[in-house]
Scaffold this active site. Structure first.
Site, PDB file in Angstrom:
ATOM      1  CG  ASP A 172      10.895   2.724   7.985  1.00 26.89           C
ATOM      2  OD1 ASP A 172      10.157   2.964   7.163  1.00 26.89           O
ATOM      3  OD2 ASP A 172      11.614   4.333   7.975  1.00 26.89           O
ATOM      4  CG  ASP A 219      12.487  11.210  -1.311  1.00 24.95           C
ATOM      5  OD1 ASP A 219      13.904  11.349  -1.872  1.00 24.95           O
ATOM      6  OD2 ASP A 219      12.742  11.183  -0.336  1.00 24.95           O
TER       7      ASP A 219
END
Length: 436
Positions: free
Chosen positions: A202, A280
């Protein structure tokens, strides 16, 4: 060069053979004895003129051969090592930096791939590898439509993941972490690349996306105080960055992600302890970061267009949809980026921040600052940081005590056209892990 060398050698050989053929013909043309020999001893003027012409022709041919041999000698000095100057180094091969696209079930991966292919300067230097999870047929068909322009990998383990009951709603994060682990192993272990730039399906990239990472690769390789380079500025919304500073880069203690580069050596360090989920945020823990920094830009080189995902649009509507994507091509590989070296950068950055006049939050908020700046806005606690950050429009969350885009506790942004440093008091030494 090989063609030129072959041509010169061929000409030299041809002239050598021709010259020897002339000599043979002259020798064959001599009369053997008797009457013919007597006639030969009384050459006419025509014969003398002919001999002179032959001699002139031979001299001219010798001159040509001399020049040809000199040309061969001059070219040979380029092809072969010189004993006097040592062997000539082989030309340096430009590094190959693959782009790994993490995909799942978004057919809009087409927008990501179209931009990557549009801006890619070289197929050989930047192979695009799309790793697809989820087994989504429509997305797979979109990826296959690019043919040989990309490499399409499919994550083979699509099995369900068992998680504890309170994490059931986070199962998507477990699958993402599993996919990243598999895909990065493919890049570094199976395909044997030495570096990679990771993007998700994306993301749209800027025109100088490839140029940016090519310029930063040598810094990652040579500076042990760095462990990644990112194309993303967490506070890079339009109005919060300086549009005239498209070439400005920073060191940051916060792992930004969203278009980031890492080396094989770093992956070999992280892979054995890769987390089951929330990879992350795991990267932002001090055990992984180990006081190392990332490089990030003033103006982002990626833009996210994926509101829907496992995060359910967290931060998208408020922050991410307004991120400014760089449109100006910056020739980073031709710029002097030595200011990013740790000692020099830290000294210059702290000098600029702490020499800047301290201003009140109210004056910043109401736009009552006088002068061009920069200005320093000081926080002294987690609550004061979060209050000022939130009300001034920058991201206020912290991970392991580190603010987004922060360096040594300082967050740099533009407010009403002036540079603001939201900074801790002078003498900062370390992050407080309880500020999370």
């Amino acid at each position: 060069m090989i063609c030129k060398r072959s041509s010169v050698i061929f000409c030299g050989a041809f002239l050598f053979i021709t010259w020897n053929a002339i000599l043979v013909l002259l020798l064959w043309g001599r009369p053997p004895s008797g009457q013919e020999q007597k006639e030969a001893e009384r050459p006419s003027i025509d014969i003398v003129d002919g001999v002179l012409r032959i001699v002139d022709s031979i001299e001219a041919e010798l001159e040509v051969q001399k020049k040809t041999l000199l040309q061969i000698q001059n070219h040979q000095s380029l092809w072969e090592p010189s004993d006097r100057n040592g062997p000539k180094a082989a030309p340096t091969r430009p590094p190959v930096i693959p782009i790994l696209v993490i995909a799942c079930n978004r057919v809009t991966v087409k927008r990501c791939l179209d931009k990557l292919l549009q801006h890619r300067p070289s197929e050989e230097l930047h192979p695009i590898i799309v790793s697809q999870d989820c087994g989504h047929a429509e997305t797979a068909e979109v990826i296959r439509s690019y043919g040989n322009n990309i490499t399409h990998l499919k994550q083979p383990d699509l099995s369900d993941i068992q998680v504890r009951p309170e994490h059931k709603k986070f199962k998507g994060y477990y699958k993402i972490s599993r996919h990243y682990h598999w895909a990065l192993n493919q890049v570094f272990k199976t395909l044997s690349h030495s570096s990679v730039v990771v993007v998700e399906d994306d993301l749209e990239v800027a025109p100088d996306f490839f140029e940016y990472f090519r310029a930063l690769l040598p810094f990652l390789k040579s500076d042990p105080s760095l462990w990644c380079a990112s194309a993303w500025n967490d506070n890079g919304r339009d109005g919060y960055v300086d549009p005239g500073k498209a070439d400005l880069l920073y060191r940051t203690d916060f792992f930004p992600g969203l278009g980031w580069m890492l080396l094989r050596e770093v992956w070999e360090e992280l892979e054995p302890k890769w987390p089951d989920a929330f990879w992350d945020d795991w990267m932002r823990q001090p055990e992984q970061r180990r006081n190392r920094a990332c490089i990030r830009p003033e103006i982002s080189r990626t833009l996210t267009f994926g509101r829907q995902g496992v995060s359910l649009g967290q931060f998208f509507d408020k922050y991410l949809r307004y991120i400014k994507l760089n449109t100006e091509f910056v020739p980073f590989t031709k710029l002097d980026l030595s200011y990013l070296k740790e000692e020099m950068y830290r000294e210059n950055f702290e000098k600029e921040v702490y020499n800047a006049p301290v201003v009140r939050y109210e004056d910043v908020k109401q736009g009552q600052l006088k002068g061009p700046g920069p200005f320093r806005l000081q926080y002294s606690s987690k609550d004061s940081f979060k209050m000022m950050a939130k009300n001034l429009g920058i991201m206020d969350d912290l991970k392991s005590g580190v603010p987004r885009a922060g360096y040594r506790g300082v967050v740099s942004f533009i407010s009403r056209g002036r540079r603001i440093y939201l900074a801790p008091p002078p003498g900062w030494t370390q992050y407080d892990l309880s500020w999370s």
